[in-house]
Motif scaffolding. Sequence first.
Motif, PDB file in Angstrom:
ATOM      1  N   LEU B 362     -45.163  -3.323 -74.783  1.00 14.74           N
ATOM      2  CA  LEU B 362     -45.489  -3.220 -75.812  1.00 14.74           C
ATOM      3  C   LEU B 362     -44.854  -2.321 -76.809  1.00 14.74           C
ATOM      4  CD1 LEU B 362     -49.452  -4.400 -75.131  1.00 14.74           C
ATOM      5  CD2 LEU B 362     -47.814  -5.819 -75.804  1.00 14.74           C
ATOM      6  N   ARG B 365     -41.940  -2.972 -78.007  1.00 19.74           N
ATOM      7  CA  ARG B 365     -42.594  -4.238 -78.921  1.00 19.74           C
ATOM      8  C   ARG B 365     -42.907  -3.288 -80.290  1.00 19.74           C
ATOM      9  NH1 ARG B 365     -41.753  -9.685 -78.250  1.00 19.74           N
ATOM     10  NH2 ARG B 365     -41.104  -9.637 -76.621  1.00 19.74           N
ATOM     11  N   VAL B 367     -45.740  -2.491 -80.774  1.00 15.68           N
ATOM     12  CA  VAL B 367     -47.274  -2.156 -80.764  1.00 15.68           C
ATOM     13  C   VAL B 367     -47.490  -1.394 -79.419  1.00 15.68           C
ATOM     14  CG1 VAL B 367     -49.677  -3.459 -79.982  1.00 15.68           C
ATOM     15  CG2 VAL B 367     -46.432  -4.405 -80.933  1.00 15.68           C
ATOM     16  N   ALA B 393     -50.165 -10.982 -84.652  1.00 15.44           N
ATOM     17  CA  ALA B 393     -48.759  -9.934 -84.619  1.00 15.44           C
ATOM     18  C   ALA B 393     -49.073  -9.782 -83.394  1.00 15.44           C
ATOM     19  CB  ALA B 393     -48.092  -9.268 -85.872  1.00 15.44           C
ATOM     20  N   ALA B 394     -50.110  -8.569 -82.950  1.00 18.78           N
ATOM     21  CA  ALA B 394     -49.739  -7.793 -82.069  1.00 18.78           C
ATOM     22  C   ALA B 394     -50.321  -8.661 -80.467  1.00 18.78           C
ATOM     23  CB  ALA B 394     -51.364  -6.934 -82.063  1.00 18.78           C
ATOM     24  N   HIS B 397     -47.208 -10.973 -79.810  1.00 16.63           N
ATOM     25  CA  HIS B 397     -46.132  -9.727 -77.918  1.00 16.63           C
ATOM     26  C   HIS B 397     -47.321  -9.762 -77.015  1.00 16.63           C
ATOM     27  CE1 HIS B 397     -43.164  -8.440 -81.263  1.00 16.63           C
ATOM     28  NE2 HIS B 397     -44.320  -7.733 -82.245  1.00 16.63           N
ATOM     29  N   ASP B 400     -46.209 -12.897 -75.698  1.00 20.23           N
ATOM     30  CA  ASP B 400     -44.611 -12.735 -74.977  1.00 20.23           C
ATOM     31  C   ASP B 400     -44.495 -11.773 -73.919  1.00 20.23           C
ATOM     32  OD1 ASP B 400     -44.541 -14.739 -77.084  1.00 20.23           O
ATOM     33  OD2 ASP B 400     -43.493 -12.871 -78.521  1.00 20.23           O
ATOM     34  N   VAL B 401     -44.821 -11.119 -73.590  1.00 23.27           N
ATOM     35  CA  VAL B 401     -44.505  -9.063 -72.983  1.00 23.27           C
ATOM     36  C   VAL B 401     -44.897 -10.104 -71.633  1.00 23.27           C
ATOM     37  CG1 VAL B 401     -45.516  -7.568 -72.011  1.00 23.27           C
ATOM     38  CG2 VAL B 401     -44.878  -7.753 -74.174  1.00 23.27           C
ATOM     39  N   GLU B 406     -41.849  -9.273 -69.562  1.00 25.12           N
ATOM     40  CA  GLU B 406     -40.433  -8.670 -69.354  1.00 25.12           C
ATOM     41  C   GLU B 406     -41.550  -6.716 -68.890  1.00 25.12           C
ATOM     42  OE1 GLU B 406     -40.069  -9.542 -74.078  1.00 25.12           O
ATOM     43  OE2 GLU B 406     -41.392  -7.757 -73.643  1.00 25.12           O
TER      44      GLU B 406
END
Lengths: 419, 419
Positions: B362, B365, B367, B393-394, B397, B400-401, B406
Motif C-alpha cells: 500500500l 502505492r 497509501v 481511493a484507499a 488500492h 488491488d493489492v 501484490e
Amino acid sequence: MSDTATTPSSPDTLRARAAELDAAHASTDRRDAFLLPEGVIYLDGNSLGALSVAARDATANAVSRQWGEQLIRAWNESSWWSAPERVGDRIAELVGAPAGSVVVGDSTTVSLYKAVHSAARLRPGRSVVLTDPDSFPTDVHVTRGVCDQLGLTLELVSPGDAVARLDGSDDVALASYSQVDYRTGELWDLAAITSAAHDAGALACWDLCHSAGVVEVGLTAGGADFAVGCGYKYLSGGPGAPAFIFVAPEHIAAFTNPILGWNGHATPFAMSPEHVPADGITRARVGTPPVLGIAALEGALTAYDGLDVADVRRRSLSLTAFFVECLDGLGIDLPVVTPRDESRGSQVSLRHPDAYAVVQALIARGVIGDFREPDIVRLGFAPLYLSHADVLAAAVHLRDVVDGREFERAEFATRAAVT
Amino acid sequence: MSDTATTPSSPDTLRARAAELDAAHASTDRRDAFLLPEGVIYLDGNSLGALSVAARDATANAVSRQWGEQLIRAWNESSWWSAPERVGDRIAELVGAPAGSVVVGDSTTVSLYKAVHSAARLRPGRSVVLTDPDSFPTDVHVTRGVCDQLGLTLELVSPGDAVARLDGSDDVALASYSQVDYRTGELWDLAAITSAAHDAGALACWDLCHSAGVVEVGLTAGGADFAVGCGYKYLSGGPGAPAFIFVAPEHIAAFTNPILGWNGHATPFAMSPEHVPADGITRARVGTPPVLGIAALEGALTAYDGLDVADVRRRSLSLTAFFVECLDGLGIDLPVVTPRDESRGSQVSLRHPDAYAVVQALIARGVIGDFREPDIVRLGFAPLYLSHADVLAAAVHLRDVVDGREFERAEFATRAAVT
C-alpha cells in the motif's frame, strides 16, 4: 590573573589586547555559524545558547522535509528512531565519554531522576545520598524526591566538603554534584570527588549543565559513574532542548530505568507486555523522543565539528580571564564571585546589591546577561560565538551602567515574570 | 453499518456516495490547513499526524524570531514559560476538561508515570492497579514499574472485564485504561469504567493517545480522575511532540509529582532548596519545557479553531463507516477487527496473514498505513485532512493489492528497522 590586572588600563590598551587575544584564538572562532541579532552582546549562552544556522536549518528540514514529506516513514528514512543514540554519541565526544554511553531525550530533571534513582539502588545497604545545598534547585528537589521514594537520606554537603565527608565513610550510596556551580561558576574537581566516592564504596553522578561544551569534562578519565546535562546551554540546542544521560559502560547492564517505557525495550515493536530492557544505553530511553528538539540539537552540535574541546576550553578561560582583566583595567569595582584561578566554568559572576536592575540596564544596552538570586550579575561567555572584543565592549557597558548609576532608573526595577 | 454494506457496489456508486458524504461534512474539512505531499493518502495520522501550515510556521517563528532574535528574553516576551499551561488549556477544550486541569511537556510515558504514580498513592491501603494486558506496551510497562516501586500489584484485566472486576471490590486503588485500543480501534466506555472504579472506591486514569482530537473524550462528564495523551497523533503536533497530563480539579491539591523539578515549584526563580509544589496543574510540570515541540503543537491545534469536537467525531465516524462500506462494496474480504458499531475510534484495523507486506504494498502505492503485530493492517482516518474520496481511493488500492496479490512481491517482505 594578568599582569595588568591591578593597574587601570586605557581602552586603547585593552582594545589592542583584545585584538591580540582574538588573533591567538582564531581557530576556535565560530561566530559565523551563529545568528546573533545586530547590536547584541550575548552573555547568556549559559542559560539559552544562541541559534546557529545549522540548528535553524536542521529544524526546518526536520519539519518540512522529514515530517512534512516523509511523514511516518521518516522514522526509518531520516533515522529518527536512532537519533537519541546518534546525538548522544556526538555529545559523548564532547564530555570525554565513549560511544554508546550517552543518550538524549527527556528534560534534564527527568534525566537526573533516572540517573539518581538507578545509581542509588546500585549500593544497597547504604542509606545516604550527598548533594550540594547550593545546586540548581531542581537537582536538590529531584534528589530529595528520589531519596524519599527509596527510603534514603539526603545529606546536603558542599562539593568543597564532599571529599572530607566521604573519607573513611561507609554509609554513602551516591555523591551527586554539579561540575560547575550555576551561580558562582566554580568548577569542582570531578575526578577527586569521584575518586573519594569510589574509595568510600559509593558512586558519583555529575550534572554537566554548566560544563558540557566548555570544559574538558573528562567523564571516563575522572571515573564518573553517571552524568546528565542540558542541551540548551553551551551546546546551543534550543529552548528546552533534550537533555542527555551518561551511564558508564560498567554500569549499563545494572542500570534499571525507574520509568519503564517502550523506547527502552529490547524489542519495542514486538509490542510485548513484558519489559525486557534493551542492551546498552538504549535502556535509559523512555518514551518517543522529541524529534524536533533533537534535530535542532544535532544541528547545533555541528558548531563543534573540527574543534578540540581542549582548545574551546582555552578560549573560554581566555575570555573569562580577559573580562576580569577589563573589570580591573576599567576600574569596575564589583566583587567577583567566580574564582580567578582556573577552577571556573565559562562564566563570571559579580555581586551588586542592585544586581537585578544592573542586569536590566545592561540588557537595555544590548548586553544580555542574567540575574540570579539574591545579588548576582551572571555573565556567561559562550566561547564559540564571543570574541575578546565583545568581552571588552560588555565591560565598557557595565562600567557605564555602574558608574553612571543607570541601574537606579525606575524602568529597571520591575521584575519580569521569568528572571 | 449501511444498507449497502453487503451488496457489491460499483465504483461509480461509491464515488457518488463519497461526494455526497464529503458535501455533508464540508464544515469539518480542514485539508487546506495541512501540507500533505502529492500522491499520498495518509492513513497514519494515528501514529504521526500530518504537518500543518500553522505548525510549520509556528516552529519557524519559535526558532528564527523567538529563539534567534529574542534569545533568553523570549521566556517572557514570547510567553514560553506559560506555554505548557496555555497549550494545556487548548487541549482541555478538546477532551472535555476545564481550564487549568491540563499541562503539556514530557513524553506520554513520563506523563503516565507521573499520573499513575500519584494516583495510586491517593488510595492508601489498596493494593491493586488494573490495566489492560493489550494496552500499548509502554502503558503496561510503566504501570508495572510504578506498582513494583510502590509495592502494589498490577492486575491485567481487559477493559471489557473491568466493570465486573471492580464490582463489589475493595482492593483496587486505580484502574488505568486506554480509551481507544491502539490495535483494534475499539472505543471503551470511559464513563462506565470510571463510575465502576468510583463505586469501588478506586480512581480511574485514562490514556487518550488514540482518542484526543477525534472522540468526544468527556473527561469531566465521565468523571475521570487522571488522564494523559499524546501530542503527535491526531493532534498533529509533530514527531515526539510533548504529551499532556490531566488531573481532575478535585485531585490537584493532593497530586504529588514523583519527579520533583523546578518547573513544578511554587516559586521556581526563588531558587529555594525546599520543594513547595505550585498551586494548580503547574505542579505536574517537571523540567524546562520543550519549547520548539510545544510551538509546533500549539500551531497544529489551530486546525481545531472554530470546530466542535462533536462534529469532528461525526466526520470521523462517517469516514471509518464509509471505509467499511467500501470494503464491502468492493468485495474486499479481510476480517475487520474494529467494531462496526460506533464503539470505535478513528481507525479501521483489518487482519491479513501477510499484513506487513500488505502495508508495504500500500505504501508503494502512496497509501500510508501501518502494521501492528501480529497480523494487523492498521488504517487511521484523521478526520481533519481526509475526505471520503480519499477513503474510497484507499479502498480501491487495497483491493488491488489484495486481489492482485501484490503483497507477495519480495520487495515488500523485508522489515524496516522501525515498523
